[in-house]
Write a protein that holds these residues in place. Structure first.
Motif, PDB file in Angstrom:
ATOM      1  N   GLN A  41      56.973  -3.394  91.786  1.00 25.03           N
ATOM      2  CA  GLN A  41      58.317  -3.862  91.463  1.00 25.03           C
ATOM      3  C   GLN A  41      58.851  -4.787  92.555  1.00 25.03           C
ATOM      4  N   GLN A  42      58.541  -4.472  93.821  1.00 27.26           N
ATOM      5  CA  GLN A  42      58.966  -5.353  94.909  1.00 27.26           C
ATOM      6  C   GLN A  42      58.273  -6.702  94.805  1.00 27.26           C
ATOM      7  N   MET A  43      56.975  -6.678  94.476  1.00 29.80           N
ATOM      8  CA  MET A  43      56.247  -7.934  94.279  1.00 29.80           C
ATOM      9  C   MET A  43      56.872  -8.739  93.150  1.00 29.80           C
ATOM     10  N   LEU A  44      57.255  -8.062  92.075  1.00 32.27           N
ATOM     11  CA  LEU A  44      57.885  -8.734  90.939  1.00 32.27           C
ATOM     12  C   LEU A  44      59.221  -9.348  91.342  1.00 32.27           C
ATOM     13  N   ALA A  45      60.010  -8.624  92.126  1.00 35.72           N
ATOM     14  CA  ALA A  45      61.301  -9.140  92.569  1.00 35.72           C
ATOM     15  C   ALA A  45      61.122 -10.401  93.426  1.00 35.72           C
ATOM     16  N   ILE A  46      60.135 -10.386  94.311  1.00 34.37           N
ATOM     17  CA  ILE A  46      59.860 -11.569  95.139  1.00 34.37           C
ATOM     18  C   ILE A  46      59.333 -12.707  94.266  1.00 34.37           C
ATOM     19  N   ALA A  47      58.414 -12.372  93.355  1.00 39.61           N
ATOM     20  CA  ALA A  47      57.845 -13.392  92.468  1.00 39.61           C
ATOM     21  C   ALA A  47      58.927 -14.045  91.618  1.00 39.61           C
ATOM     22  N   ARG A  48      59.866 -13.245  91.125  1.00 38.74           N
ATOM     23  CA  ARG A  48      60.955 -13.795  90.301  1.00 38.74           C
ATOM     24  C   ARG A  48      61.767 -14.814  91.099  1.00 38.74           C
ATOM     25  N   ALA A  49      62.024 -14.515  92.373  1.00 37.09           N
ATOM     26  CA  ALA A  49      62.732 -15.487  93.215  1.00 37.09           C
ATOM     27  C   ALA A  49      61.890 -16.744  93.415  1.00 37.09           C
ATOM     28  N   LEU A  50      60.576 -16.581  93.577  1.00 39.97           N
ATOM     29  CA  LEU A  50      59.702 -17.739  93.789  1.00 39.97           C
ATOM     30  C   LEU A  50      59.643 -18.639  92.556  1.00 39.97           C
ATOM     31  N   VAL A  51      59.773 -18.042  91.370  1.00 41.19           N
ATOM     32  CA  VAL A  51      59.805 -18.846  90.134  1.00 41.19           C
ATOM     33  C   VAL A  51      60.992 -19.811  90.172  1.00 41.19           C
ATOM     34  N   GLY A  52      62.068 -19.412  90.841  1.00 45.13           N
ATOM     35  CA  GLY A  52      63.250 -20.269  90.959  1.00 45.13           C
ATOM     36  C   GLY A  52      63.103 -21.402  91.962  1.00 45.13           C
ATOM     37  N   ARG A  53      61.903 -21.592  92.513  1.00 44.80           N
ATOM     38  CA  ARG A  53      61.625 -22.664  93.474  1.00 44.80           C
ATOM     39  C   ARG A  53      62.613 -22.631  94.648  1.00 44.80           C
ATOM     40  N   PRO A  54      62.583 -21.559  95.445  1.00 39.56           N
ATOM     41  CA  PRO A  54      63.569 -21.446  96.531  1.00 39.56           C
ATOM     42  C   PRO A  54      63.375 -22.482  97.628  1.00 39.56           C
ATOM     43  N   LYS A  55      64.503 -22.925  98.163  1.00 43.39           N
ATOM     44  CA  LYS A  55      64.503 -23.706  99.393  1.00 43.39           C
ATOM     45  C   LYS A  55      64.737 -22.755 100.559  1.00 43.39           C
ATOM     46  N   VAL A  56      65.512 -21.692 100.278  1.00 38.06           N
ATOM     47  CA  VAL A  56      65.732 -20.608 101.229  1.00 38.06           C
ATOM     48  C   VAL A  56      65.531 -19.310 100.456  1.00 38.06           C
ATOM     49  N   LEU A  57      64.627 -18.476 100.948  1.00 33.41           N
ATOM     50  CA  LEU A  57      64.375 -17.172 100.330  1.00 33.41           C
ATOM     51  C   LEU A  57      64.965 -16.102 101.232  1.00 33.41           C
ATOM     52  N   MET A  58      65.907 -15.335 100.682  1.00 28.28           N
ATOM     53  CA  MET A  58      66.526 -14.251 101.439  1.00 28.28           C
ATOM     54  C   MET A  58      65.993 -12.926 100.920  1.00 28.28           C
ATOM     55  N   LEU A  59      65.375 -12.164 101.804  1.00 28.21           N
ATOM     56  CA  LEU A  59      64.769 -10.889 101.444  1.00 28.21           C
ATOM     57  C   LEU A  59      65.522  -9.764 102.134  1.00 28.21           C
ATOM     58  N   ASP A  60      66.070  -8.861 101.335  1.00 27.99           N
ATOM     59  CA  ASP A  60      66.819  -7.738 101.878  1.00 27.99           C
ATOM     60  C   ASP A  60      65.957  -6.480 101.820  1.00 27.99           C
ATOM     61  N   GLU A  61      65.498  -6.037 102.977  1.00 27.54           N
ATOM     62  CA  GLU A  61      64.694  -4.814 103.119  1.00 27.54           C
ATOM     63  C   GLU A  61      63.464  -4.800 102.200  1.00 27.54           C
ATOM     64  N   PRO A  62      62.584  -5.796 102.300  1.00 29.05           N
ATOM     65  CA  PRO A  62      61.424  -5.832 101.399  1.00 29.05           C
ATOM     66  C   PRO A  62      60.440  -4.682 101.592  1.00 29.05           C
ATOM     67  N   SER A  63      60.519  -3.981 102.725  1.00 25.19           N
ATOM     68  CA  SER A  63      59.583  -2.878 102.969  1.00 25.19           C
ATOM     69  C   SER A  63      60.173  -1.510 102.642  1.00 25.19           C
ATOM     70  N   LEU A  64      61.421  -1.478 102.208  1.00 28.75           N
ATOM     71  CA  LEU A  64      62.131  -0.218 102.012  1.00 28.75           C
ATOM     72  C   LEU A  64      61.423   0.699 101.016  1.00 28.75           C
ATOM     73  N   GLY A  65      61.060   1.895 101.481  1.00 28.81           N
ATOM     74  CA  GLY A  65      60.482   2.918 100.615  1.00 28.81           C
ATOM     75  C   GLY A  65      59.054   2.671 100.165  1.00 28.81           C
ATOM     76  N   LEU A  66      58.365   1.741 100.807  1.00 28.25           N
ATOM     77  CA  LEU A  66      57.002   1.405 100.375  1.00 28.25           C
ATOM     78  C   LEU A  66      55.958   1.959 101.336  1.00 28.25           C
ATOM     79  N   ALA A  67      54.761   2.196 100.800  1.00 27.63           N
ATOM     80  CA  ALA A  67      53.635   2.660 101.614  1.00 27.63           C
ATOM     81  C   ALA A  67      53.186   1.541 102.562  1.00 27.63           C
ATOM     82  N   ARG A  68      52.604   1.930 103.693  1.00 28.91           N
ATOM     83  CA  ARG A  68      52.174   0.942 104.701  1.00 28.91           C
ATOM     84  C   ARG A  68      51.225  -0.104 104.130  1.00 28.91           C
ATOM     85  N   LEU A  69      50.311   0.317 103.297  1.00 28.27           N
ATOM     86  CA  LEU A  69      49.345  -0.613 102.707  1.00 28.27           C
ATOM     87  C   LEU A  69      50.052  -1.684 101.879  1.00 28.27           C
ATOM     88  N   VAL A  70      51.043  -1.285 101.104  1.00 22.14           N
ATOM     89  CA  VAL A  70      51.808  -2.225 100.270  1.00 22.14           C
ATOM     90  C   VAL A  70      52.641  -3.144 101.161  1.00 22.14           C
TER      91      VAL A  70
END
Length: 197
Positions: A120-149
């Motif tokens: 789901q985090q990958m999807l959230a980032i991917a959805r922002a990338l579809v919008g062709r960002p000039k500035v990508l703001m990520l709020d706590e992208p590691s929150l609640g995720l396993a170390r490998l992810v």
């Protein structure tokens, strides 16, 4: 004051309640700034609604991810196509996103609510990338995720950095964020107390 240079990663770190999420919500227009000014390329953003800020390429991935749980992965990505000019643009950006996150290509017809937290985090980032960002703001992208992810997500962010994407990264995991960023800001109770490389 906070400045995010083009093509660089700036990390904003600090304890819970420091104002990190409030900062990115104000920049993206999700929260009205009560004072101060937010500028992008000389343009005053503080008075613009969120959708107009997003159309300028300033895109926000919230800590809550905010995916559309009842929609498929592909549908979640499709809703972000407002910043694209043509069908060819859409095809190209979908190819790029699927190349960055192959699991999303594999699961494109899967209902997004059935994905793991990392997917789901990958999807959230991917959805922002579809919008062709000039500035990508990520709020706590590691929150609640396993170390490998987390490692996988940060490896993808490194690829985006190498492509010259400007990133404002909000993280509670200060060590990881500072190590990754070009420049870091420490926020405490809404005040910048430290900043530097």
């Amino acid at each position: 004051s906070l400045f995010v240079p083009e093509g660089r990663v700036v990390a904003v770190v600090g304890p819970n309640g420091a104002g990190k999420s409030t900062l990115v919500k104000a920049i993206s227009g999700c929260l009205k700034a009560r004072s101060g000014r937010i500028r992008y390329g000389g343009e005053l953003l503080s008075e613009l609604p969120a959708h107009r800020i997003a159309r300028r390429g300033i895109l926000h991935v919230p800590e809550t991810r905010d995916i559309f749980a009842e929609m498929t992965v592909w549908e979640n990505l499709k809703v972000a196509c407002d910043n694209l000019n043509s069908k060819a643009d859409a095809e190209q950006v979908f190819d790029e996103v699927y190349e960055l996150f192959p699991i999303l290509a594999e699961f494109k017809n899967r209902v997004a609510g059935n994905l793991s937290g990392g997917q789901q985090q990958m999807l959230a980032i991917a959805r922002a990338l579809v919008g062709r960002p000039k500035v990508l703001m990520l709020d706590e992208p590691s929150l609640g995720l396993a170390r490998l992810v987390i490692r996988e997500i940060y490896a993808t962010l490194e690829r985006l950095r190498q492509r010259g994407l400007t990133v404002l990264l909000v993280e509670q995991n200060a060590m990881m964020a500072v190590k990754f960023a070009d420049y870091s800001v420490v926020l405490t109770k809404g005040t910048i107390v430290l900043k530097g490389t």
